[in-house]
Structure formats: C-alpha cells, structure tokens
Design an enzyme around this catalytic site. Structure first.
Site, PDB file in Angstrom:
ATOM      1  N   ASP A  13       5.624  44.069  -9.093  1.00 13.56           N
ATOM      2  CA  ASP A  13       5.253  43.904 -10.505  1.00 13.56           C
ATOM      3  C   ASP A  13       4.734  42.505 -10.823  1.00 13.56           C
ATOM      4  O   ASP A  13       4.931  41.980 -11.916  1.00 13.56           O
ATOM      5  CB  ASP A  13       6.443  44.241 -11.440  1.00 13.56           C
ATOM      6  CG  ASP A  13       7.068  45.571 -11.095  1.00 13.56           C
ATOM      7  OD1 ASP A  13       6.304  46.533 -10.971  1.00 13.56           O
ATOM      8  OD2 ASP A  13       8.295  45.633 -10.912  1.00 13.56           O
ATOM      9  N   LYS A  16      -0.383  42.668  -9.451  1.00 14.23           N
ATOM     10  CA  LYS A  16      -1.340  42.858  -8.338  1.00 14.23           C
ATOM     11  C   LYS A  16      -2.501  43.752  -8.751  1.00 14.23           C
ATOM     12  O   LYS A  16      -3.623  43.534  -8.345  1.00 14.23           O
ATOM     13  CB  LYS A  16      -0.649  43.505  -7.134  1.00 14.23           C
ATOM     14  CG  LYS A  16       0.322  42.602  -6.414  1.00 14.23           C
ATOM     15  CD  LYS A  16       0.900  43.296  -5.197  1.00 14.23           C
ATOM     16  CE  LYS A  16       1.797  44.455  -5.509  1.00 14.23           C
ATOM     17  NZ  LYS A  16       3.048  44.149  -6.199  1.00 14.23           N
ATOM     18  N   ALA A  39       5.241  52.586  -6.258  1.00 16.83           N
ATOM     19  CA  ALA A  39       4.416  51.506  -6.812  1.00 16.83           C
ATOM     20  C   ALA A  39       3.873  51.933  -8.172  1.00 16.83           C
ATOM     21  O   ALA A  39       3.726  53.117  -8.440  1.00 16.83           O
ATOM     22  CB  ALA A  39       3.255  51.204  -5.883  1.00 16.83           C
ATOM     23  N   GLY A  40       3.586  50.958  -8.999  1.00 18.96           N
ATOM     24  CA  GLY A  40       2.963  51.262 -10.278  1.00 18.96           C
ATOM     25  C   GLY A  40       2.040  50.120 -10.646  1.00 18.96           C
ATOM     26  O   GLY A  40       2.498  49.073 -11.084  1.00 18.96           O
ATOM     27  N   HIS A  41       0.761  50.277 -10.398  1.00 15.57           N
ATOM     28  CA  HIS A  41      -0.192  49.213 -10.696  1.00 15.57           C
ATOM     29  C   HIS A  41      -0.905  49.520 -12.004  1.00 15.57           C
ATOM     30  O   HIS A  41      -1.488  50.579 -12.161  1.00 15.57           O
ATOM     31  CB  HIS A  41      -1.234  49.090  -9.580  1.00 15.57           C
ATOM     32  CG  HIS A  41      -0.645  48.610  -8.288  1.00 15.57           C
ATOM     33  ND1 HIS A  41      -1.346  48.579  -7.116  1.00 15.57           N
ATOM     34  CD2 HIS A  41       0.573  48.127  -8.008  1.00 15.57           C
ATOM     35  CE1 HIS A  41      -0.567  48.100  -6.166  1.00 15.57           C
ATOM     36  NE2 HIS A  41       0.606  47.828  -6.683  1.00 15.57           N
ATOM     37  N   THR A  42      -0.842  48.581 -12.937  1.00 14.81           N
ATOM     38  CA  THR A  42      -1.479  48.800 -14.235  1.00 14.81           C
ATOM     39  C   THR A  42      -2.756  47.968 -14.324  1.00 14.81           C
ATOM     40  O   THR A  42      -2.752  46.786 -14.002  1.00 14.81           O
ATOM     41  CB  THR A  42      -0.518  48.373 -15.371  1.00 14.81           C
ATOM     42  OG1 THR A  42       0.746  48.982 -15.110  1.00 14.81           O
ATOM     43  CG2 THR A  42      -1.020  48.797 -16.724  1.00 14.81           C
ATOM     44  N   GLN A 195       4.547  46.914  -3.924  1.00 16.49           N
ATOM     45  CA  GLN A 195       5.849  46.240  -4.078  1.00 16.49           C
ATOM     46  C   GLN A 195       5.677  44.731  -3.819  1.00 16.49           C
ATOM     47  O   GLN A 195       4.615  44.205  -4.062  1.00 16.49           O
ATOM     48  CB  GLN A 195       6.919  46.830  -3.156  1.00 16.49           C
ATOM     49  CG  GLN A 195       7.408  48.215  -3.568  1.00 16.49           C
ATOM     50  CD  GLN A 195       6.539  49.334  -3.034  1.00 16.49           C
ATOM     51  OE1 GLN A 195       6.153  49.318  -1.884  1.00 16.49           O
ATOM     52  NE2 GLN A 195       6.251  50.300  -3.858  1.00 16.49           N
ATOM     53  N   ALA A 299       6.336  50.286 -14.855  1.00 15.19           N
ATOM     54  CA  ALA A 299       5.187  51.189 -14.952  1.00 15.19           C
ATOM     55  C   ALA A 299       5.534  52.567 -14.383  1.00 15.19           C
ATOM     56  O   ALA A 299       4.997  53.581 -14.819  1.00 15.19           O
ATOM     57  CB  ALA A 299       3.986  50.601 -14.222  1.00 15.19           C
ATOM     58  N   ARG A 303      11.899  51.493 -16.962  1.00 14.90           N
ATOM     59  CA  ARG A 303      13.145  50.707 -17.103  1.00 14.90           C
ATOM     60  C   ARG A 303      12.834  49.277 -17.539  1.00 14.90           C
ATOM     61  O   ARG A 303      11.838  48.702 -17.086  1.00 14.90           O
ATOM     62  CB  ARG A 303      13.839  50.590 -15.733  1.00 14.90           C
ATOM     63  CG  ARG A 303      14.463  51.856 -15.249  1.00 14.90           C
ATOM     64  CD  ARG A 303      15.163  51.631 -13.933  1.00 14.90           C
ATOM     65  NE  ARG A 303      14.261  51.681 -12.794  1.00 14.90           N
ATOM     66  CZ  ARG A 303      14.645  51.536 -11.530  1.00 14.90           C
ATOM     67  NH1 ARG A 303      15.895  51.289 -11.234  1.00 14.90           N
ATOM     68  NH2 ARG A 303      13.777  51.624 -10.554  1.00 14.90           N
ATOM     69  N   SER A 416      -4.447  34.025 -13.917  1.00 12.25           N
ATOM     70  CA  SER A 416      -4.626  35.145 -14.827  1.00 12.25           C
ATOM     71  C   SER A 416      -3.751  34.920 -16.053  1.00 12.25           C
ATOM     72  O   SER A 416      -2.589  34.567 -15.935  1.00 12.25           O
ATOM     73  CB  SER A 416      -4.243  36.430 -14.102  1.00 12.25           C
ATOM     74  OG  SER A 416      -4.060  37.458 -15.026  1.00 12.25           O
TER      75      SER A 416
HETATM   76  P1  IMP Z   1      12.430  52.813  -3.515  1.00 10.99           P
HETATM   77  O1  IMP Z   1      11.229  52.094  -3.030  1.00 10.99           O
HETATM   78  O2  IMP Z   1      12.123  53.843  -4.589  1.00 10.99           O
HETATM   79  O3  IMP Z   1      13.254  53.376  -2.390  1.00 10.99           O
HETATM   80  O4  IMP Z   1      13.385  51.753  -4.252  1.00 10.99           O
HETATM   81  C1  IMP Z   1      14.004  50.673  -3.574  1.00 10.99           C
HETATM   82  C2  IMP Z   1      14.024  49.424  -4.445  1.00 10.99           C
HETATM   83  O5  IMP Z   1      12.710  48.918  -4.570  1.00 10.99           O
HETATM   84  C3  IMP Z   1      14.530  49.664  -5.881  1.00 10.99           C
HETATM   85  O6  IMP Z   1      15.227  48.517  -6.305  1.00 10.99           O
HETATM   86  C4  IMP Z   1      13.234  49.810  -6.679  1.00 10.99           C
HETATM   87  O7  IMP Z   1      13.404  49.476  -8.036  1.00 10.99           O
HETATM   88  C5  IMP Z   1      12.355  48.798  -5.946  1.00 10.99           C
HETATM   89  N1  IMP Z   1      10.922  49.123  -6.059  1.00 10.99           N
HETATM   90  C6  IMP Z   1      10.237  50.039  -5.367  1.00 10.99           C
HETATM   91  N2  IMP Z   1       8.935  50.021  -5.702  1.00 10.99           N
HETATM   92  C7  IMP Z   1       8.791  49.047  -6.616  1.00 10.99           C
HETATM   93  C8  IMP Z   1       7.649  48.513  -7.312  1.00 10.99           C
HETATM   94  O8  IMP Z   1       6.495  48.921  -7.152  1.00 10.99           O
HETATM   95  N3  IMP Z   1       7.918  47.491  -8.178  1.00 10.99           N
HETATM   96  C9  IMP Z   1       9.160  47.002  -8.350  1.00 10.99           C
HETATM   97  N4  IMP Z   1      10.237  47.455  -7.711  1.00 10.99           N
HETATM   98  C10 IMP Z   1      10.057  48.470  -6.848  1.00 10.99           C
END
Ligand code: IMP
Length: 427
Positions: A13, A16, A39-42, A195, A299, A303, A416
């Site tokens: 987050d 990226k 992942a959640g890229h906005t 991540q 994203a 949460r 940025s």
């Molecule tokens: P998982 O990747 O869903 O197995 O989650 C493992 C840990 O990585 C948890 O604490 C998630 O909140 C964190 N996590 C996974 N992907 C992301 C991301 O893209 N951004 C922020 N935290 C992430």
C-alpha cells in the site's frame, strides 16, 4: 533502455499502482511476478478510480503487453470479473498473457483461508493455501484448465470449467517464451511487485507475512533470469502503514483501537490537526489524522490500516535486500499541514529483551521488542499538490527529502503528492 522492477519498501500500500501506471508509458511490457488478488492497486485517471487486484495497472495504457507470470496465484473468477469490469468501462485489454504455470486458487483454498487466516489477519483470498499446495506439489495450474484429464482429477465442476475456458483460454500461454521473444525484440519490460518487502516470506516480519517473495529478486523468477533487470525502484510512502497483524515499530496508537475506528468527519480532522500542531495530541490521535488524510482504508478489504511515522531503519533494510537503485516517495501531501514531522532513525531494544536497552541501527529479526527513536524535522505547512517542479517545493520539503536520501544513501527520483498522474515530480 533499461528494464525495471518496482517494489514496495514497507508493508504494501505504498502507492505502487500510481507509480507503475506513470512509468508504464515508457515500457512495452508490464509483468506481475508474484502474489494474487491479495494486492489492491488503486489508480486515478481524471475523476475515474480503478482498483486492480490481479491485472497489472499498465492495462490502462493502450498497446502494452500485460503478463501474469508463473509466480502468481489467481482465482479465475476474480480475474474474469476484473477483465469484464474494465471492458464495461470501455477499456479493452489489448494484449494479456497468463502463465500456464501460474497456480489457480480453488474454492477449497478460499474456504481454508477464511477459516484459518485469522491469526495472521490475511486478506482471505486463499493466497497461503494456494502457495502451500504449489510447494506441496498438489497445485492446479492455469495450463491445467485446458486439460480434461486434470479437470477430472481435480473434480472441477463442468459449468465452472466451461466458464473459465470460454473467458480465459485465449490468454493462457508459456509466458517465459513470450517474454524471451519480446526481450530479444528489444521491448522494455517493467516488473510490477505486489505487497511490500516486509511482507516477503523470507525477508518480511515472519510469520506475519504473505506467502510469496515480494522482493525484487522474485522478478528474476519470471522465466527471463535475473540478468535482464537493470534498475530497481523502491516505493516508499512518506509515513508507514500496515494491514493485519504483526510488528510495527513506529505504529501510532494501538491496533485494537485502529480496528474499531470510524472515519472522522472533516470537522474532527481539523481539530485533530490543531491538537497535533499544538503538541497536545497523543499517538492515537496523530495516527487517526494521518489515516483520515491519507485515506488509509484497504483497497482489497476496506479495513482501516494501521498508521505510523516513516521508519528509515526499515527503509534501509529494504534498499539492501532488494538492491534498490532509486526511490519514489509517495503521498508527500499527507504531511503538508503538519508543524513537525518525525522519522525513525534507530531502535532501542526494550528493557525486558535480552539485548536490554541496546541501540539498533540495522533492522533486526525481532521487531516485536523494539522502541523507535525519532529525529524530528520541520514541516512546511503549505499544500504541495499543485507544485510541478522540484525547484518550486518549499525549503523544508527539500530538507526532508535530503535527510532521507542522505540517511539511506539512495536518490529520490520521483515525488508523488496527489492522486492524479500530473501531481508528480520526476527529477
Ligand atoms: P495474505 O497475503 O492474504 O495471505 O495475507 C498475509 C498478510 O499480508 C496479511 O497481514 C495481509 O493483510 C497482508 N497483505 C497481503 N497483501 C497485501 C497488500 O497488497 N497490501 C497490504 N497488505 C497485504
């Protein structure tokens, strides 16, 4: 012209999506090499907001080849939904390839993650169970979608497999072969990390990590070998955030407070700012302010993210384990109205630790028991959002940037300070 990897230096987050989208213009091929729909890229283009979970953010640019390489795990339903969602918004995906070796997240993986992911606070996207089955040699791969024998073996329902085949068969390819061909034609390749470094299964705050190698080295596993990588750009947010459980040395406020928090009203945000600048705010209030101004709500999961001051000990470690050659600093504007800005420059081991009270300058294995030591820098109390050149930035911003560069011995090449593509300074 060089090939680049983009990696997050914190816990994901870092912004990226925007930087990948911006840099994509100069590349022909965009590759995602690990992770999945966690992942959640906005990305914002004008008033339009796009959130990507699986597709590389580069799909917003015409004429790019977008590759989901062998190291990723994906739920085909999510992928199809994402492709259709873009098509509905009249964005056609010119050229997409999914590795036949990438792993499929199946229903059982989602169920298992929903039931067991609680301790780590996973995104419940089935990431861990899918990677576990891969390593355990039990995985179902994208290439297997096209094999009747494998489909029978894994008991994939007929309607499901037909749906997947209809919508995805055209994209499933040997992406190593494809990338090698493109590389030989002189095409420029951008590897998009998902991540962040501190969620890497080897180098992150284990066991509170994701299940893949998020570091730049992971890009060397996309079937091209590591020699094709020239530059590694580390994305660092001007403060720190974390989603889910795990150590967070510079955290402002306690995690259980963050979990319950509602987004404050505009009026509340102004009074929080006044309190912070009057030196009357506690850590929780400072965190609440940064979270509200930075829009730090997940994203993927929605949460509220845990928030803290920028941690330069953590950043130095990320630069080392990734081999980062340059930095892109994001969300500078979030700090715009603060009188004072803190950055963590060392840790002290807590009194009850066996290294009792000692000073730590390199990111240690155990970050559960450290106390952050801060350097306080002067804020600029001025909006930087519309400043288009480095020269125009206030002197206090320049000092802040210089401090980070000197401490980490790494240049900040991109700054940025707003959601839009044009709210960016490239040095
Ligand atoms: P998982 O990747 O869903 O197995 O989650 C493992 C840990 O990585 C948890 O604490 C998630 O909140 C964190 N996590 C996974 N992907 C992301 C991301 O893209 N951004 C922020 N935290 C992430």
């Amino acid at each position: 012209m060089s090939n680049k990897v983009i990696v997050g230096t914190q816990w994901g987050d870092e912004g990226k999506g925007k930087i990948v989208d911006l840099l994509s213009q100069d590349f022909d091929v965009i590759v995602r090499y690990q992770g999945g729909a966690n992942a959640g890229h906005t990305v914002y283009v004008g008033n339009e907001k796009y959130i990507f979970h699986l597709l590389p953010s580069g799909v917003l640019h015409k004429g790019k080849t977008c590759v989901l390489a062998n190291g990723i795990v994906a739920d085909p339903d999510v992928l199809i939904e994402e492709i259709e969602g873009l098509e509905k918004r009249r964005i056609t995906i010119d050229d997409l390839a999914i590795s036949d070796r990438a792993q499929v997240t199946l229903e059982k993986h989602l169920k298992e993650d929903a039931a067991k992911g609680g301790k780590i606070g996973t995104t419940k996207r089935g990431i861990g169970p899918t990677y576990r089955d891969k390593i355990d040699r039990q995985g179902f791969r994208f290439g297997d979608i096209l094999s009747d024998k494998k489909v029978r073996e894994f008991k994939i329902p007929k309607t499901k497999i037909n749906y997947w085949r209809t919508n995805l068969a055209q994209y499933i390819k040997d992406t190593s072969l494809l990338l090698n061909k493109l590389q030989k034609q002189g095409k420029r390749i951008l590897f998009e990390g998902a991540q962040g470094t501190h969620l890497d299964v080897d180098f992150g705050t284990y066991p509170f990590v994701t299940s893949s190698n998020t570091v730049a080295g992971g890009a060397g596993l996309a079937g091209l070998g590591p020699r094709v990588i020239d530059d590694i750009v580390g994305i660092v947010k001007s403060y720190d955030t974390r989603v889910g459980e795990g150590p967070f040395p510079t955290e402002l406020g306690k995690y259980h407070q963050t979990k319950k928090e509602k987004q404050p009203s505009e009026k509340n945000v102004s009074s929080l700012l006044k309190k912070i600048n009057d030196n009357q705010a506690n850590e929780r209030e400072t965190g609440k302010y940064l979270r509200a101004i930075g829009g730090e709500y997940g994203a993927t999961t929605g949460r509220p993210r845990r928030v803290g001051w920028l941690d330069l000990v953590q950043l130095k470690y990320s630069i080392r384990v990734n081999g980062i050659t340059e930095l892109a600093l994001t969300k500078l504007d979030v700090l715009d109205q603060l009188e004072r800005i803190k950055v963590c420059t060392a840790y002290k081991m807590k009194e009850d630790h066996k290294m009792n009270g000692s000073l730590v300058k390199e990111f240690p294995l155990d970050t559960e028991n450290v106390e952050p030591l801060y350097t306080q820098l002067k804020g600029w109390k001025e909006s930087t959002e519309s400043m288009r050149t480095y020269k125009k930035l206030p002197i206090a911003v320049k000092h802040y940037l210089h401090f980070i560069e000197t401490f980490t011995e790494t240049p900040i090449k991109i700054i940025s300070k707003g959601k839009e593509r044009n709210q960016t300074i490239i040095r």
